[in-house]
Scaffold this active site. Structure first.
Site, PDB file in Angstrom:
ATOM      1  N   ASP A 113      39.610  33.806  48.987  1.00 45.89           N
ATOM      2  CA  ASP A 113      39.528  33.694  47.541  1.00 45.89           C
ATOM      3  C   ASP A 113      39.921  32.298  47.065  1.00 45.89           C
ATOM      4  OD1 ASP A 113      38.747  36.370  46.974  1.00 45.89           O
ATOM      5  OD2 ASP A 113      40.778  37.006  47.474  1.00 45.89           O
ATOM      6  N   GLU A 126      33.911  46.235  41.753  1.00 48.27           N
ATOM      7  CA  GLU A 126      34.711  45.819  42.898  1.00 48.27           C
ATOM      8  C   GLU A 126      36.164  45.670  42.447  1.00 48.27           C
ATOM      9  OE1 GLU A 126      35.061  42.102  46.099  1.00 48.27           O
ATOM     10  OE2 GLU A 126      33.505  42.082  44.558  1.00 48.27           O
TER      11      GLU A 126
END
Length: 244
Positions: A43, A32
């Protein structure tokens, strides 16, 4: 065989592509690649720091796609809808050698256009599912996802955690009952022991913050490759157990 998908922020260092190569050498099935974005709302602190580092270094969508390594391991881009929903985005990913895409802030009800663009470009748009997602919605996510379904183990942001969330096993089981796609479990997987625990209930694992913390602290490709190797070994130890 269970899937191991490590994460790296594109452009976080001059040699970020060398980390991808090291992951592949250590047995990663997919990698990824985070495309730096100024407001990474899903995040946690570590990947936000990695993203800020990449942006300070001048990383852009153009530079990351241009420097992405080709033909080594399948690459899955992860970014936000502000970037992903621009015309031609998926075609650019395909031209750069990417095969998949994750867009965590794209609602199921609004993914049809991007899904069609991704399919036309040969990009698998993998959708996310959370512990609180109702069963009927899980089934729709499984139906509309491509490549795999990303099971988010916690209601929160990415980041290292001391233990795997108790909600992870339940979410993986509910998803696996509603889709034939592989179910990859992510968010908070930080140790080989946690990776093995996750792989016992899912079809694979995604490891992001634990890798980026090591990279930000100075770990090079060889050291990170060795860490991914320990995750690969731990995940492989679960082959043949229930949930695979």
């Amino acid at each position: 065989m269970k899937t191991v998908m490590p994460y790296v922020t594109g452009g976080v260092s001059a040699g970020w592509a060398d980390h991808v190569r090291a992951f592949a050498d250590a047995g990663a099935d997919l990698v990824e690649v985070g495309l730096p974005f100024s407001e990474p709302t899903l995040d946690g602190a570590t990947i936000q720091e990695a993203t800020a580092t990449a942006l300070r270094r001048g990383a852009t969508l153009d530079t990351v796609l241009a420097s992405a390594p080709r033909g080594i391991v399948p690459l899955v881009a992860s970014t936000y809808a502000n970037l992903a929903c621009r015309p031609g985005f998926c075609a650019r990913l395909a031209d750069a050698g990417f095969t998949g895409l994750i867009v965590p802030d794209l609602p199921l009800e609004e993914c049809a256009g991007l899904s069609a663009e991704a399919e036309a470009a040969g990009i698998d748009l993998a959708l996310l599912a959370a512990p609180v997602t109702p069963d009927a919605r899980l089934a729709e996510i499984g139906r509309r996802s491509r490549g795999f379904v990303y099971a988010v183990s916690v209601m929160g942001t990415t980041g290292e955690r001391d233990t795997l969330s108790p909600a992870a096993a339940d979410l993986a089981a509910r998803l696996k009952a509603r889709t034939e796609l592989p179910v990859l479990l992510g968010f908070g997987i930080s140790t080989p022991e946690q990776a093995a625990e996750a792989a016992r209930v899912a079809d694979g694992v995604v490891i992001g913050a634990a890798i980026m913390r090591r990279l930000l602290d100075g770990a090079g490709p060889a050291e990170l490759g060795a860490y991914v190797g320990t995750l690969r070994k731990a995940v492989d130890s679960t082959d043949g157990t229930d949930g695979g």
